[in-house]
Design a protein around this motif. Structure first.
Motif, PDB file in Angstrom:
ATOM      1  N   HIS A 122       0.856  -1.179   0.000  1.00  0.00           N
ATOM      2  CA  HIS A 122       0.000   0.000   0.000  1.00  0.00           C
ATOM      3  C   HIS A 122       0.899   1.239   0.000  1.00  0.00           C
ATOM      4  O   HIS A 122       1.877   1.298   0.725  1.00  0.00           O
ATOM      5  CB  HIS A 122      -0.888  -0.038   1.247  1.00  0.00           C
ATOM      6  CG  HIS A 122      -1.951   0.985   1.214  1.00  0.00           C
ATOM      7  ND1 HIS A 122      -3.142   0.785   0.571  1.00  0.00           N
ATOM      8  CD2 HIS A 122      -1.987   2.226   1.728  1.00  0.00           C
ATOM      9  CE1 HIS A 122      -3.877   1.873   0.701  1.00  0.00           C
ATOM     10  NE2 HIS A 122      -3.203   2.753   1.400  1.00  0.00           N
ATOM     11  N   SER A 123       0.566   2.206  -0.829  1.00  0.00           N
ATOM     12  CA  SER A 123       1.434   3.377  -0.954  1.00  0.00           C
ATOM     13  C   SER A 123       0.587   4.640  -0.934  1.00  0.00           C
ATOM     14  O   SER A 123      -0.604   4.607  -1.244  1.00  0.00           O
ATOM     15  CB  SER A 123       2.185   3.290  -2.282  1.00  0.00           C
ATOM     16  OG  SER A 123       2.888   4.488  -2.519  1.00  0.00           O
ATOM     17  N   LEU A 179       1.964   7.565  -6.275  1.00  0.00           N
ATOM     18  CA  LEU A 179       2.239   6.754  -7.457  1.00  0.00           C
ATOM     19  C   LEU A 179       3.311   7.499  -8.244  1.00  0.00           C
ATOM     20  O   LEU A 179       3.495   8.708  -8.053  1.00  0.00           O
ATOM     21  CB  LEU A 179       0.972   6.545  -8.289  1.00  0.00           C
ATOM     22  CG  LEU A 179       0.253   7.777  -8.809  1.00  0.00           C
ATOM     23  CD1 LEU A 179       0.235   7.763 -10.319  1.00  0.00           C
ATOM     24  CD2 LEU A 179      -1.176   7.802  -8.287  1.00  0.00           C
ATOM     25  N   GLU A 239       6.629  11.894  -8.751  1.00  0.00           N
ATOM     26  CA  GLU A 239       5.721  11.205  -7.840  1.00  0.00           C
ATOM     27  C   GLU A 239       4.422  12.011  -7.795  1.00  0.00           C
ATOM     28  O   GLU A 239       4.462  13.247  -7.911  1.00  0.00           O
ATOM     29  CB  GLU A 239       6.295  11.177  -6.427  1.00  0.00           C
ATOM     30  CG  GLU A 239       7.633  10.509  -6.328  1.00  0.00           C
ATOM     31  CD  GLU A 239       7.523   9.030  -6.002  1.00  0.00           C
ATOM     32  OE1 GLU A 239       7.364   8.713  -4.821  1.00  0.00           O
ATOM     33  OE2 GLU A 239       7.587   8.213  -6.943  1.00  0.00           O
ATOM     34  N   PRO A 277      -3.219   6.483  -5.798  1.00  0.00           N
ATOM     35  CA  PRO A 277      -2.332   5.386  -5.448  1.00  0.00           C
ATOM     36  C   PRO A 277      -3.142   4.116  -5.136  1.00  0.00           C
ATOM     37  O   PRO A 277      -4.259   4.190  -4.594  1.00  0.00           O
ATOM     38  CB  PRO A 277      -1.611   5.898  -4.195  1.00  0.00           C
ATOM     39  CG  PRO A 277      -1.632   7.383  -4.353  1.00  0.00           C
ATOM     40  CD  PRO A 277      -2.938   7.698  -5.012  1.00  0.00           C
ATOM     41  N   ASN A 278      -2.601   2.971  -5.485  1.00  0.00           N
ATOM     42  CA  ASN A 278      -3.193   1.648  -5.241  1.00  0.00           C
ATOM     43  C   ASN A 278      -4.397   1.331  -6.135  1.00  0.00           C
ATOM     44  O   ASN A 278      -5.153   0.388  -5.869  1.00  0.00           O
ATOM     45  CB  ASN A 278      -3.552   1.463  -3.753  1.00  0.00           C
ATOM     46  CG  ASN A 278      -2.405   1.901  -2.866  1.00  0.00           C
ATOM     47  OD1 ASN A 278      -1.318   1.360  -2.980  1.00  0.00           O
ATOM     48  ND2 ASN A 278      -2.600   2.913  -2.032  1.00  0.00           N
ATOM     49  N   ASN A 286       1.607   0.851  -8.791  1.00  0.00           N
ATOM     50  CA  ASN A 286       1.774   2.280  -8.471  1.00  0.00           C
ATOM     51  C   ASN A 286       2.729   3.014  -9.394  1.00  0.00           C
ATOM     52  O   ASN A 286       3.311   4.034  -9.035  1.00  0.00           O
ATOM     53  CB  ASN A 286       2.172   2.484  -7.011  1.00  0.00           C
ATOM     54  CG  ASN A 286       0.960   2.372  -6.118  1.00  0.00           C
ATOM     55  OD1 ASN A 286      -0.110   2.877  -6.480  1.00  0.00           O
ATOM     56  ND2 ASN A 286       1.094   1.695  -5.002  1.00  0.00           N
ATOM     57  N   THR A 287       2.862   2.512 -10.622  1.00  0.00           N
ATOM     58  CA  THR A 287       3.657   3.210 -11.631  1.00  0.00           C
ATOM     59  C   THR A 287       2.786   3.426 -12.856  1.00  0.00           C
ATOM     60  O   THR A 287       2.256   2.461 -13.420  1.00  0.00           O
ATOM     61  CB  THR A 287       4.900   2.379 -12.017  1.00  0.00           C
ATOM     62  OG1 THR A 287       5.674   2.184 -10.837  1.00  0.00           O
ATOM     63  CG2 THR A 287       5.746   3.096 -13.058  1.00  0.00           C
TER      64      THR A 287
END
Ligand code: ATP
Length: 139
Positions: A4-5, A8, A23, A40-41, A77-78
């Motif tokens: 989990h971030s 991204l 980012e 993100p996620n 997340n990229t």
């Protein structure tokens, strides 16, 4: 399963090289099916993009990049956007885009008069590229 971030990473590449890398806390693109926001996620996505702007939010700011179609791939997340051309807002030469817009408009008129559908289609795409650059630069 990816970790989990809270961010991204966004990268935009063209045949000229990497145009943008940062980012982000939120990414907004315009796909052939409409606007798509990615937090993100987000689940993995692969989709075609319109000639339109890409918006990247980070640190309370928003970066805007004019993207000439292409596609977006998002996983782990990229987000990677691959396009024929892309320009960051500050790198857009507005005078050049305005003259491209005028050329495209003149070409559309001529192609319509000559019933030349191939030239018309090319000129319409060139017009979209020019208008997108102008819109992103002037926002
Ligand atoms: P033009 O007719 O002005 O060349 P174009 O839409 O045909 O415009 P492209 O083929 O999409 O141009 O792009 C060629 C290269 O020039 C790419 O690297 C693109 O990023 C860059 N470019 C095109 N127009 C602009 C502009 N107005 N400002 C900055 N860079 C631009």
């Amino acid at each position: 399963m990816a970790d989990h971030s809270s961010v991204l990473s966004v990268s935009i590449v063209t045949p000229d090289g990497r145009v943008y890398e940062h980012e982000a806390t939120f990414l907004v693109v315009v796909t052939k099916l409409g606007q798509l926001g990615i937090l993100p996620n987000h689940v993995p996505v692969i989709t075609s993009l319109e000639v339109d702007e890409v918006r990247v939010q980070h640190d309370g700011e928003e970066d805007r990049i004019a993207v000439n179609g292409g596609f977006l791939e998002f996983s782990n997340n990229t987000a990677t956007i691959v396009a024929d051309s892309a320009e960051r807002q500050d790198d857009i030469d507005v005078a050049r885009a305005e003259s491209a817009r005028e050329r495209a408009q003149a070409s559309i008129k001529k192609a319509q008069a000559a019933h030349d559908s191939d030239t018309l289609a090319r000129a319409e795409v060139a017009l979209r590229r020019a208008v997108n650059r102008i819109n992103v630069a002037k926002h």
